[in-house]
Design an enzyme around this catalytic site. Structure first.
Site, PDB file in Angstrom:
ATOM      1  N   GLU A 193       0.132   7.113 -10.546  1.00 54.34           N
ATOM      2  CA  GLU A 193       0.737   7.644  -9.240  1.00 54.34           C
ATOM      3  C   GLU A 193       1.132   8.891  -9.223  1.00 54.34           C
ATOM      4  O   GLU A 193       2.161   9.567  -9.399  1.00 54.34           O
ATOM      5  CB  GLU A 193       2.110   6.835  -8.941  1.00 54.34           C
ATOM      6  CG  GLU A 193       3.032   6.746 -10.159  1.00 54.34           C
ATOM      7  CD  GLU A 193       4.368   5.709  -9.955  1.00 54.34           C
ATOM      8  OE1 GLU A 193       4.170   4.956  -9.086  1.00 54.34           O
ATOM      9  OE2 GLU A 193       5.173   5.678 -10.891  1.00 54.34           O
ATOM     10  N   GLU A 404       0.030  -1.681  -8.442  1.00 54.71           N
ATOM     11  CA  GLU A 404       1.506  -2.427  -8.494  1.00 54.71           C
ATOM     12  C   GLU A 404       2.235  -2.794  -7.084  1.00 54.71           C
ATOM     13  O   GLU A 404       2.226  -2.050  -6.196  1.00 54.71           O
ATOM     14  CB  GLU A 404       2.620  -1.137  -8.897  1.00 54.71           C
ATOM     15  CG  GLU A 404       2.254  -0.895 -10.325  1.00 54.71           C
ATOM     16  CD  GLU A 404       3.453   0.156 -10.859  1.00 54.71           C
ATOM     17  OE1 GLU A 404       4.400   0.458 -10.375  1.00 54.71           O
ATOM     18  OE2 GLU A 404       2.858   1.163 -11.508  1.00 54.71           O
TER      19      GLU A 404
END
Length: 514
Positions: A193, A404
């Site tokens: 991320e 995720e």
């Protein structure tokens, strides 16, 4: 310690905390997805492994961060879920569930303790054993090279990601990983991320290494919120591109794997149907998506980011632009919930919290859908559908792996997690709808397989399908109700429909009390 309200924005980005009761209208089963689509679960090295001082591992910036006296930090990952010692047990549980894929990250400081040079044979052995164990059970490993945890020695030497020296060191580290594990790993993600790592860790100081301009919210020991997020984002892109080039030239023809780039994909929707809020949402998309994705797909930063940030935004050379453009085989997506966006402040909005820097540059106000707090956000699987549609239309329909997606439990010890089951139904359904609408979806991974040490939330934030008793030195695992549901969905005995979970509860008795 209780966090100050303004610090919730990026702590939410880093530790998503929502539950849901959304159930899709149309029934579907595992067989409605492409045969090669991967369902599984995810974790990261620091949050799962523990064993921080064992077998040659040295401290990473995450170790240093959580052992500091900074406000808001609770606990540490010294033992975490003890995955280092219990990985065979966990892989067995995955196999029993029917998981098709498992995402791990590799601890740079376990593999190369000094950040460069000497390669730790015990680190190599652990990851080889873990990956082989997954393969033996028919579980496809997805590997992230970097999850907030470069060796502290590199941070001490030159400041880590704020210096271009890390590009060479990161590439050399990746080279070791490809050489040692590449025969068994086909899906590699470079940096976890990247958007939120750059902004949250270097603009707000809420993640390791905890850098920011000291302000009324966070007293960071060092940093510059107006420049470092952009500098780090720039170096992350260059490091990713360098690793991609290395793999393509040296390994791809033999190993035939893929290299992806990961972003945090917050769902964004206008707070009202006004033109102003539509424009505000587009601006948020530009800063939270296009800032790093546009260079990867089309070359160079968005014009709006250039105009706003000005001389604080690093500039690519022509050679660098060519190397960055097209340097990703897939996009790794991390998504949990959706926010409403507006250009007007109201008591329900969360306004930019740093005195200077990324969120101020973005210049919009956001609030969780249907609620004024982050801890009880309304379900919004449609927000994921909208995000996937936006990415399909804006970035040439890239292959997307959801790395995720998950729901936090209100209480760590809850075993009958019916809200999480409903959450999974809703978001898996959103993925299927995106596939039907033409998105090139490749995987869905739930965060997380077992309870972990969570950044900012410590052990109070529970995302695991399996409950971990952290007060037990043996870190015993107990299945939650969601294990039964996910297992049934994956083996075809449960379809997703507007159904209740009464039968699952009846079958769920072995671990009903601890």
């Amino acid at each position: 310690m209780k966090m100050k309200p303004l610090s919730l924005l990026f702590s939410h980005f880093l530790v998503i905390v929502l539950t849901t009761s959304y159930v899709p209208v149309d029934a579907f089963t595992r067989s409605d997805f492409p045969e090669d689509f991967l369902f599984g679960a995810a974790t990261s090295a620091y949050q799962w492994e523990g064993a921080v001082n064992e077998d040659g591992r040295t401290p990473s910036i995450w170790d240093t961060f959580v052992h500091s006296d900074r406000p808001g930090i609770t606990g540490n990952g010294d033992i975490a879920s003890d995955g280092y010692h219990k990985y065979k047990e966990d892989v067995k549980l995955m196999a029993e569930m029917g998981l098709e894929s498992f995402r791990i990250s590799i601890s740079w400081s376990r593999l190369i303790p000094n950040g460069r040079g000497f390669v730790n044979p015990k680190g190599i052995l652990f990851y080889k054993n873990l990956i082989k164990e997954l393969k033996r059970h028919g579980i496809e490993p997805q590997v992230t090279l970097y999850h907030y945890d470069h060796p502290q020695s590199l941070e001490d030497e030159y400041g880590g990601w704020v210096d271009r020296k890390i590009i060479e060191d990161f590439t050399a580290y990746a080279d070791v990983c490809f050489r040692e594990f590449g025969e068994d790993v086909k899906l590699w993600t470079t940096i976890n991320e990247a958007t939120i790592f750059a902004t949250g860790s270097y603009g707000q100081g809420l993640g390791p290494p905890g850098r920011c301009t000291p302000n009324i919210l966070v007293n960071c020991p060092t940093g510059n919120s107006s420049t470092e997020p952009y500098l780090v984002g720039h170096n992350v892109l260059l490091a990713h591109a360098s690793v991609y080039k290395l793999y393509k030239l040296k390994y791809k023809s033999k190993q035939r794997g893929s290299i992806g780039f990961s972003i945090y994909a917050l769902g964004l929707t206008p707070a009202t149907n006004s033109k102003d809020d539509e424009i505000a949402t587009q601006r948020a998309q530009t800063f939270l998506y296009a800032w790093l994705l546009k260079p990867l797909v089309f070359g160079d930063y968005p014009d709006e980011v250039k105009r706003t940030v000005g001389s604080r935004l690093p500039v690519f050379s022509e050679e660098e632009l060519e190397q960055v453009k097209g340097s990703s085989d897939f996009l790794g997506l991390i998504h949990y919930t959706t926010f409403a966006v507006t250009n007007r402040y109201s008591p329900s909005t969360i306004f930019p919290m740093d005195v200077e820097g990324f969120t101020k540059d973005m210049g919009v106000y956001v609030s969780p859908i249907g609620n004024s707090t982050f801890f009880a956000s309304e379900p919004a699987p449609w927000g994921l559908e909208d995000t996937l549609e936006y990415l399909k239309d804006s970035y040439n329909n890239p292959p997307i792996y959801i790395l995720e997606n998950g729901a936090r439990l209100e209480s760590h010890s809850i075993l009958q997690d019916t809200k999480r089951i409903d959450y999974m139904k809703g978001y898996i359904g959103a993925v299927l709808n995106a596939i039907k609408n033409g998105s090139d979806m490749r995987s869905y991974l739930i965060w997380s397989m077992v309870d972990l040490y969570e950044l900012l939330g410590g052990y109070s934030s529970s995302f695991g399908l399996y409950y971990v008793n952290f007060s037990d030195p043996g870190r015993k695992r107990f299945p939650r109700l969601s294990v039964s549901w996910y297992t049934g969905f994956l083996n075809g005995t449960i379809d997703v429909a507007p159904q209740d979970t009464i039968q699952l509860k009846r079958n769920f008795s072995s671990y009903s009390s601890l």
